[in-house]
Design a protein around this motif. Structure first.
Motif, PDB file in Angstrom:
ATOM      1  N   GLU A   7       0.824  -1.213   0.000  1.00  0.00           N
ATOM      2  CA  GLU A   7       0.000   0.000   0.000  1.00  0.00           C
ATOM      3  C   GLU A   7       0.858   1.262   0.000  1.00  0.00           C
ATOM      4  OE1 GLU A   7      -2.921  -0.205   3.100  1.00  0.00           O
ATOM      5  OE2 GLU A   7      -3.430  -2.257   2.600  1.00  0.00           O
ATOM      6  N   MET A   8       2.078   1.153  -0.514  1.00  0.00           N
ATOM      7  CA  MET A   8       3.025   2.265  -0.470  1.00  0.00           C
ATOM      8  C   MET A   8       3.036   3.028  -1.791  1.00  0.00           C
ATOM      9  SD  MET A   8       5.287   4.030   1.150  1.00  0.00           S
ATOM     10  CE  MET A   8       5.547   3.050   2.605  1.00  0.00           C
ATOM     11  N   VAL A   9       2.909   4.334  -1.682  1.00  0.00           N
ATOM     12  CA  VAL A   9       3.090   5.219  -2.832  1.00  0.00           C
ATOM     13  C   VAL A   9       4.209   6.199  -2.494  1.00  0.00           C
ATOM     14  CG1 VAL A   9       0.762   5.048  -3.774  1.00  0.00           C
ATOM     15  CG2 VAL A   9       1.252   6.776  -2.061  1.00  0.00           C
ATOM     16  N   VAL A  10       4.960   6.568  -3.518  1.00  0.00           N
ATOM     17  CA  VAL A  10       6.113   7.446  -3.347  1.00  0.00           C
ATOM     18  C   VAL A  10       5.957   8.611  -4.314  1.00  0.00           C
ATOM     19  CG1 VAL A  10       8.628   7.583  -3.600  1.00  0.00           C
ATOM     20  CG2 VAL A  10       7.582   5.509  -2.710  1.00  0.00           C
ATOM     21  N   ARG A  11       6.302   9.795  -3.853  1.00  0.00           N
ATOM     22  CA  ARG A  11       6.291  10.951  -4.756  1.00  0.00           C
ATOM     23  C   ARG A  11       7.359  10.753  -5.823  1.00  0.00           C
ATOM     24  NH1 ARG A  11       6.132  16.785  -2.344  1.00  0.00           N
ATOM     25  NH2 ARG A  11       7.539  16.812  -4.100  1.00  0.00           N
ATOM     26  N   THR A  12       6.985  10.911  -7.070  1.00  0.00           N
ATOM     27  CA  THR A  12       7.954  10.722  -8.144  1.00  0.00           C
ATOM     28  C   THR A  12       9.097  11.732  -8.063  1.00  0.00           C
ATOM     29  OG1 THR A  12       6.538  11.991  -9.631  1.00  0.00           O
ATOM     30  CG2 THR A  12       6.354   9.592  -9.732  1.00  0.00           C
ATOM     31  N   ASP A  13       8.836  12.910  -7.524  1.00  0.00           N
ATOM     32  CA  ASP A  13       9.899  13.914  -7.366  1.00  0.00           C
ATOM     33  C   ASP A  13      10.976  13.470  -6.376  1.00  0.00           C
ATOM     34  OD1 ASP A  13       8.582  15.553  -9.137  1.00  0.00           O
ATOM     35  OD2 ASP A  13       7.713  16.839  -7.594  1.00  0.00           O
ATOM     36  N   ASP A  14      10.636  12.547  -5.475  1.00  0.00           N
ATOM     37  CA  ASP A  14      11.582  12.063  -4.471  1.00  0.00           C
ATOM     38  C   ASP A  14      12.430  10.894  -4.963  1.00  0.00           C
ATOM     39  OD1 ASP A  14      10.649  13.960  -2.721  1.00  0.00           O
ATOM     40  OD2 ASP A  14       9.332  12.586  -1.632  1.00  0.00           O
ATOM     41  N   ILE A  15      12.064  10.302  -6.105  1.00  0.00           N
ATOM     42  CA  ILE A  15      12.770   9.124  -6.604  1.00  0.00           C
ATOM     43  C   ILE A  15      14.110   9.531  -7.214  1.00  0.00           C
ATOM     44  CG2 ILE A  15      12.725   7.214  -8.252  1.00  0.00           C
ATOM     45  CD1 ILE A  15       9.672   7.170  -7.900  1.00  0.00           C
ATOM     46  N   VAL A  16      15.166   8.874  -6.713  1.00  0.00           N
ATOM     47  CA  VAL A  16      16.514   9.110  -7.209  1.00  0.00           C
ATOM     48  C   VAL A  16      16.860   8.068  -8.278  1.00  0.00           C
ATOM     49  CG1 VAL A  16      18.956   9.179  -6.567  1.00  0.00           C
ATOM     50  CG2 VAL A  16      17.223  10.118  -5.018  1.00  0.00           C
ATOM     51  N   ALA A  17      16.445   6.809  -8.052  1.00  0.00           N
ATOM     52  CA  ALA A  17      16.753   5.736  -8.994  1.00  0.00           C
ATOM     53  C   ALA A  17      15.779   4.579  -8.816  1.00  0.00           C
ATOM     54  CB  ALA A  17      18.174   5.237  -8.786  1.00  0.00           C
ATOM     55  N   ILE A  18      15.579   3.847  -9.905  1.00  0.00           N
ATOM     56  CA  ILE A  18      14.838   2.590  -9.889  1.00  0.00           C
ATOM     57  C   ILE A  18      15.749   1.579 -10.554  1.00  0.00           C
ATOM     58  CG2 ILE A  18      12.808   1.335 -10.698  1.00  0.00           C
ATOM     59  CD1 ILE A  18      11.328   4.037 -10.809  1.00  0.00           C
ATOM     60  N   PHE A  49      14.595  -2.164  -6.682  1.00  0.00           N
ATOM     61  CA  PHE A  49      14.760  -1.214  -5.587  1.00  0.00           C
ATOM     62  C   PHE A  49      14.364   0.160  -6.097  1.00  0.00           C
ATOM     63  CE2 PHE A  49      17.913  -4.490  -4.623  1.00  0.00           C
ATOM     64  CZ  PHE A  49      17.576  -4.790  -3.314  1.00  0.00           C
ATOM     65  N   VAL A  50      13.579   0.864  -5.287  1.00  0.00           N
ATOM     66  CA  VAL A  50      13.239   2.254  -5.584  1.00  0.00           C
ATOM     67  C   VAL A  50      13.973   3.093  -4.545  1.00  0.00           C
ATOM     68  CG1 VAL A  50      11.398   3.953  -5.790  1.00  0.00           C
ATOM     69  CG2 VAL A  50      10.981   1.581  -6.499  1.00  0.00           C
ATOM     70  N   VAL A  51      14.943   3.849  -5.008  1.00  0.00           N
ATOM     71  CA  VAL A  51      15.782   4.658  -4.123  1.00  0.00           C
ATOM     72  C   VAL A  51      15.216   6.077  -4.113  1.00  0.00           C
ATOM     73  CG1 VAL A  51      18.104   5.510  -3.666  1.00  0.00           C
ATOM     74  CG2 VAL A  51      17.781   3.252  -4.724  1.00  0.00           C
ATOM     75  N   THR A  52      14.885   6.561  -2.916  1.00  0.00           N
ATOM     76  CA  THR A  52      14.410   7.933  -2.768  1.00  0.00           C
ATOM     77  C   THR A  52      15.427   8.708  -1.939  1.00  0.00           C
ATOM     78  OG1 THR A  52      13.159   7.572  -0.728  1.00  0.00           O
ATOM     79  CG2 THR A  52      12.004   7.143  -2.807  1.00  0.00           C
ATOM     80  N   LYS A  53      15.113   9.950  -1.695  1.00  0.00           N
ATOM     81  CA  LYS A  53      16.012  10.798  -0.905  1.00  0.00           C
ATOM     82  C   LYS A  53      16.211  10.261   0.513  1.00  0.00           C
ATOM     83  CE  LYS A  53      14.452  14.796  -3.480  1.00  0.00           C
ATOM     84  NZ  LYS A  53      13.694  16.039  -3.459  1.00  0.00           N
ATOM     85  N   ASP A  54      15.165   9.623   1.063  1.00  0.00           N
ATOM     86  CA  ASP A  54      15.224   9.191   2.456  1.00  0.00           C
ATOM     87  C   ASP A  54      15.229   7.685   2.673  1.00  0.00           C
ATOM     88  OD1 ASP A  54      15.110  11.880   3.435  1.00  0.00           O
ATOM     89  OD2 ASP A  54      12.974  11.899   2.963  1.00  0.00           O
ATOM     90  N   PHE A  55      14.660   6.922   1.742  1.00  0.00           N
ATOM     91  CA  PHE A  55      14.486   5.483   1.949  1.00  0.00           C
ATOM     92  C   PHE A  55      14.800   4.691   0.693  1.00  0.00           C
ATOM     93  CE2 PHE A  55      11.447   7.519   4.871  1.00  0.00           C
ATOM     94  CZ  PHE A  55      11.932   7.026   6.069  1.00  0.00           C
ATOM     95  N   ILE A  56      14.925   3.371   0.881  1.00  0.00           N
ATOM     96  CA  ILE A  56      15.070   2.431  -0.227  1.00  0.00           C
ATOM     97  C   ILE A  56      13.925   1.431  -0.086  1.00  0.00           C
ATOM     98  CG2 ILE A  56      16.525   0.677  -1.307  1.00  0.00           C
ATOM     99  CD1 ILE A  56      18.915   2.078   0.145  1.00  0.00           C
ATOM    100  N   TYR A  57      13.115   1.317  -1.116  1.00  0.00           N
ATOM    101  CA  TYR A  57      11.971   0.416  -1.091  1.00  0.00           C
ATOM    102  C   TYR A  57      12.265  -0.809  -1.948  1.00  0.00           C
ATOM    103  CZ  TYR A  57       9.663   4.522   0.759  1.00  0.00           C
ATOM    104  OH  TYR A  57       9.325   5.605   1.533  1.00  0.00           O
ATOM    105  N   GLN A  58      12.099  -1.990  -1.365  1.00  0.00           N
ATOM    106  CA  GLN A  58      12.242  -3.234  -2.115  1.00  0.00           C
ATOM    107  C   GLN A  58      10.872  -3.537  -2.703  1.00  0.00           C
ATOM    108  OE1 GLN A  58      13.708  -5.712   1.097  1.00  0.00           O
ATOM    109  NE2 GLN A  58      15.699  -5.811   0.085  1.00  0.00           N
ATOM    110  N   SER A  59      10.777  -3.521  -4.010  1.00  0.00           N
ATOM    111  CA  SER A  59       9.493  -3.637  -4.677  1.00  0.00           C
ATOM    112  C   SER A  59       9.300  -5.001  -5.341  1.00  0.00           C
ATOM    113  CB  SER A  59       9.372  -2.544  -5.741  1.00  0.00           C
ATOM    114  OG  SER A  59       8.161  -2.664  -6.444  1.00  0.00           O
TER     115      SER A  59
END
Length: 75
Positions: A7-18, A49-59
């Motif tokens: 149920e996790m959504v991430v702001r696309t502006d915060d995404i550094v890498a996929i 992995f979705v890498v954001t400014k603050d977290f890394i999400y294993q998708s």
């Protein structure tokens, strides 16, 4: 916003890498060194992995699927 799993959504502006889960030794080392920032979003197979400014999400979604979704959202 991008749905990255569960149920996790991430702001696309915060995404550094996929990146793919098995993309390189560098990514593996990066994940190990940032283990405290990882959020696992699947009880099954991790595909990216979705890498954001603050977290890394294993998708559970492939990096290609997530990148396509990002493109669709930006249209």
């Amino acid at each position: 916003y991008l749905h990255v799993g569960e149920e996790m959504v991430v702001r696309t502006d915060d995404i550094v890498a996929i990146v793919d889960e098995s993309s390189s030794d560098f990514i593996s080392e990066f994940i190990i060194n940032n283990n405290d920032k990882i959020h696992r979003l699947s009880k099954g197979v991790i595909k990216s992995f979705v890498v954001t400014k603050d977290f890394i999400y294993q998708s559970p979604f492939s990096s290609q699927t997530l990148k396509k979704r990002c493109k669709l959202k930006s249209l």
